[in-house]
Motif scaffolding. Structure first.
Motif, short mmCIF file in Angstrom:
data_model
loop_
_atom_site.label_atom_id
_atom_site.label_comp_id
_atom_site.label_asym_id
_atom_site.label_seq_id
_atom_site.Cartn_x
_atom_site.Cartn_y
_atom_site.Cartn_z
N PHE A 65 48.98 90.55 10.14
CA PHE A 65 48.28 88.95 9.36
C PHE A 65 47.97 88.21 10.05
N GLU A 66 46.37 86.82 9.71
CA GLU A 66 46.20 86.34 10.71
C GLU A 66 46.93 84.95 10.29
N PRO A 67 47.49 84.59 11.49
CA PRO A 67 48.52 83.41 11.06
C PRO A 67 48.10 81.93 11.25
N VAL A 68 47.64 82.25 9.56
CA VAL A 68 46.34 80.36 9.86
C VAL A 68 47.11 78.92 9.59
N PRO A 69 48.78 79.42 9.09
CA PRO A 69 49.08 78.08 9.35
C PRO A 69 49.55 77.71 10.91
N LEU A 70 49.62 78.65 11.77
CA LEU A 70 49.43 78.05 12.65
C LEU A 70 48.42 77.30 13.14
N TYR A 71 47.61 77.27 13.56
CA TYR A 71 46.70 76.61 13.72
C TYR A 71 46.48 75.18 13.52
N ALA A 72 47.13 74.88 13.05
CA ALA A 72 47.49 72.99 12.47
C ALA A 72 48.76 72.99 12.92
N VAL A 73 49.56 73.83 13.47
CA VAL A 73 50.28 73.34 13.89
C VAL A 73 50.74 73.43 15.23
N MET A 74 49.60 74.25 16.15
CA MET A 74 49.50 74.66 17.09
C MET A 74 48.39 73.08 17.75
N ALA A 75 47.63 73.07 17.01
CA ALA A 75 47.03 71.75 17.38
C ALA A 75 47.67 70.42 17.20
N ASP A 76 48.26 70.47 16.53
CA ASP A 76 49.63 68.87 16.56
C ASP A 76 50.03 68.84 17.70
N LEU A 77 50.12 69.78 18.46
CA LEU A 77 50.89 70.15 19.86
C LEU A 77 49.89 70.12 21.36
N GLY A 78 48.86 70.53 20.38
CA GLY A 78 48.05 69.96 22.03
C GLY A 78 47.05 71.52 22.21
N PHE A 79 46.78 71.94 21.53
CA PHE A 79 46.14 73.48 21.07
C PHE A 79 45.12 73.89 20.92
N GLN A 80 43.94 74.54 21.68
CA GLN A 80 43.05 74.98 20.78
C GLN A 80 43.28 76.54 20.08
N HIS A 81 42.43 77.07 19.87
CA HIS A 81 42.96 78.58 19.52
C HIS A 81 41.70 79.23 19.32
N GLU A 82 41.65 80.71 19.50
CA GLU A 82 40.26 81.34 19.51
C GLU A 82 41.11 82.40 19.09
N THR A 83 40.36 83.19 17.97
CA THR A 83 41.20 84.57 17.20
C THR A 83 39.88 85.83 17.30
N ARG A 84 40.54 86.67 16.87
CA ARG A 84 40.24 88.41 17.13
C ARG A 84 41.20 89.08 16.98
N GLU A 85 39.53 90.20 15.89
CA GLU A 85 40.76 91.18 15.26
C GLU A 85 39.83 92.44 15.62
N ARG A 86 40.91 93.62 15.83
CA ARG A 86 40.69 94.99 15.99
C ARG A 86 41.67 95.66 15.18
N ASP A 87 41.16 96.09 14.71
CA ASP A 87 41.50 97.96 13.51
C ASP A 87 42.13 96.83 13.52
N GLY A 88 42.35 95.72 12.46
CA GLY A 88 43.25 94.64 11.22
C GLY A 88 44.32 94.34 11.97
N VAL A 89 44.26 94.30 12.93
CA VAL A 89 45.40 93.80 14.00
C VAL A 89 44.69 92.36 15.01
N PHE A 90 45.85 91.17 14.64
CA PHE A 90 44.36 89.33 15.23
C PHE A 90 45.41 89.38 16.63
N HIS A 91 44.42 88.96 17.60
CA HIS A 91 45.06 88.55 18.48
C HIS A 91 44.55 87.47 18.66
N VAL A 92 45.65 86.28 18.35
CA VAL A 92 45.53 85.09 18.85
C VAL A 92 45.71 84.36 19.66
N TYR A 93 44.26 83.90 21.00
CA TYR A 93 44.49 82.74 21.97
C TYR A 93 44.61 81.49 21.55
N PHE A 94 46.25 81.17 22.20
CA PHE A 94 46.22 79.20 22.41
C PHE A 94 45.88 78.86 23.05
#
Length: 547
Positions: free
Chosen positions: A15-44
């Motif tokens: 599933f798309e780990p939306v809650p991580l976005y804000a948490v990781m942003a506070d730690l200084g991370f940007q991200h890019e999300t890609r979905e393939r065949d129902g699987v989410f790949h998030v690159y922080f």
């Protein structure tokens, strides 16, 4: 929290780990999300601060190459070129219609780890992560041993080498090339070919990988170029390998200038002219093969292995560039060929500089006359580039005579040594070290000889001057009569066969006219095979049904 600035983190989730976005942003991370065949790949990507104070963007560390429509011949070189420029923590995303297995080993040696996924369309997505950009401790230790061995054969001053190393380290630390050139010319002043060669050999000790050195060698050379341009190689008599190499370089440089002038002309000649020019340019392969097989192994024995590693790869880049230009021309794409041509021509001329100003002088310092005689002895088999064969050197040397002819056919018999169990060495040799670059792949002279000796048939090669140049199983009778040879030379015949019974055996003969890529007659290949047992075969047999 433990990741440094510039590092990446790849999260895979159903599933798309939306809650991580804000948490990781506070730690200084940007991200890019890609979905393939129902699987989410998030690159922080942990944001780094640039010199201008702005935050680096995640896309700066995420490079994608969609190779599905790319020319297979240029796919691997383009990926390697991109990978060489990437820093630790950066991600290279390869999309290909097949699993690019060869990349795993190639990029692994460059410090990349990888993950492979296949999507619903069958395409492969491979994510390479640069974990380490430098050599391992074992590689550094081995390099130090080689440098110590090389120092036994050259004369360099440790104080000067240390000063030059300071320039090199500053270069790889990112200091401005122009300022480093000024610093070198002010503080040190000159560098000899042997000193630069020794710096090359010490690169691994300095934590600089072969890939990183190769990627920036032209920039590094520019710091020392004005000094190296003054280097001169002593004159040697015709026939000496260095005299031959230099003579070839003059012919190569003349050809390159002609091609450059024609490429810039308002009417850049027709396809036939360029076909001939590229055929001539491809002869640099002969020049490089002689270096790779006659010269590099001798230098490697004395601790100077950078030519076998880095220069050989530069040869491969040049060969690939020439092939690319030729392929575009063959496809009728004149504009594409002219656009691709400078890469090949610049590479060829850069290589001439490295040879004339670094490799030849260093080789002369390290090798003795008996070793140069050994280099000369093997040249005839490999051939020459754009020049006629040189005279014998030393003058008393003679070319081996052709095999004697025999009047009777002898059925094929391969002499084999007693078989021994295979015990692999602790370290697999580099595939191309000591090997000859063929149209497809590489083989060492030993492998070529063994393959020919183990063929289950007799072969004889007669050159265009009707001289027997090679037989694989001892002396063989010549089957071609004057009429057949004349038909081959006239282009009226390409192949003919005959067969006969001799001593109760059925023997099959084939004569094949050997022609180059332009159709020019180069000789005859005679093939003789005892097919008695083959004619008697019935039913079927598997390879595993051996006795």
């Amino acid at each position: 929290q433990s990741l440094p600035a510039g590092a990446g983190l790849h999260i895979i989730q159903s599933f798309e780990p939306v809650p991580l976005y804000a948490v990781m942003a506070d730690l200084g991370f940007q991200h890019e999300t890609r979905e393939r065949d129902g699987v989410f790949h998030v690159y922080f990507y942990k944001t780094a601060t640039l010199a201008n104070g702005e935050a680096a963007d995640v896309n700066d560390a995420f490079k994608t190459i969609d190779a599905r429509q790319e020319d297979p011949g240029s796919f691997l070189p383009s990926v390697i070129t991109q990978a060489q420029s990437m820093q630790q923590g950066e991600i290279l995303h390869i999309i290909q219609s097949f699993e690019p297995t060869p990349l795993y080993d190639v990029l692994g040696k460059m410090g990349f780890e990888y993950q492979t996924e296949q999507d619903a369309n069958g395409d492969f997505h491979v994510y390479f992560y640069r974990m380490s950009a430098g050599p391992s401790e074992d590689e550094i230790a081995e390099a130090a041993s080689l440098s110590a061995r090389m120092s036994e054969y050259i004369d360099v001053e440790p104080e000067r080498i240390e000063a030059l190393i300071g320039i090199v380290q500053a270069f790889y630390d990112g200091e401005d090339v122009t300022l480093l050139r000024q610093r070198f010319e002010t503080e040190i002043g000159t560098i000899s070919p042997v000193e630069f060669a020794f710096l090359e050999q010490k690169m691994t000790e300095l934590g600089i990988s072969d890939a990183k050195f190769k990627a920036r060698v032209e920039e590094l050379l520019s710091i020392f170029k004005r000094s190296l341009e003054k280097a001169k190689t002593p004159e040697f008599p015709p026939g000496h390998p260095i005299h031959t190499f230099k003579l070839e370089n003059k012919a190569i440089a003349t050809l390159v200038e002609e091609m450059r002038a024609m490429a810039q002309a308002e009417d850049p000649a027709d396809e036939a002219w360029w076909q001939e020019a590229l055929d001539k340019l491809w002869q640099v392969n002969i020049h490089y093969v002689r270096k790779e097989n006659q010269l590099f192994p001798l230098l490697e024995k004395k601790g100077f292995d950078k030519p076998s590693k880095v220069m050989w790869e530069l040869h491969d880049d040049i060969r690939a560039a020439i092939k690319k230009a030729r392929k575009l021309l063959d496809a009728g794409d004149m504009d594409g060929m002219l656009a691709a041509l400078p890469t090949a021509l610049d590479g060829v001329m850069d290589m001439i500089f490295k040879e004339e100003k670094i490799l030849w002088p260093t080789s002369l310092s390290m090798l003795q006359e008996d070793e140069w005689i050994a280099v000369r002895r093997g040249e005839e088999e490999l051939g020459y580039c754009l020049i006629d064969p040189p005279p014998a050197w030393p003058p008393e040397a003679h070319t081996p005579s052709a095999p004697a002819q025999k009047s009777a056919v002898s059925p094929t018999k391969t002499t084999r040594a007693k078989a021994k169990p295979f015990t692999p060495s602790s370290k697999k040799p580099r595939a191309t070290v000591g090997a000859i670059a063929l149209e497809e792949g590489y083989l060492t002279p030993e492998q070529i000889s063994l393959v020919l000796q183990h063929l289950p048939l007799d072969i004889t090669f007669i050159d265009e001057f009707d001289e027997v140049k090679y037989v694989n199983h001892g002396e063989q009778a010549l089957m071609a009569d004057e009429e057949t040879v004349a038909a081959f030379k006239a282009g009226a015949l390409n192949e003919t066969t005959s067969w006969n019974e001799e001593g109760g055996r059925f023997v099959y003969h084939t004569l094949i006219a050997i022609r180059d890529t332009e159709g020019n007659y180069k000789g005859i290949l005679q093939v003789t095979q005892d097919v008695t047992d083959i004619r008697a075969l019935e039913g079927e047999r598997r390879f595993l049904d051996w006795e």
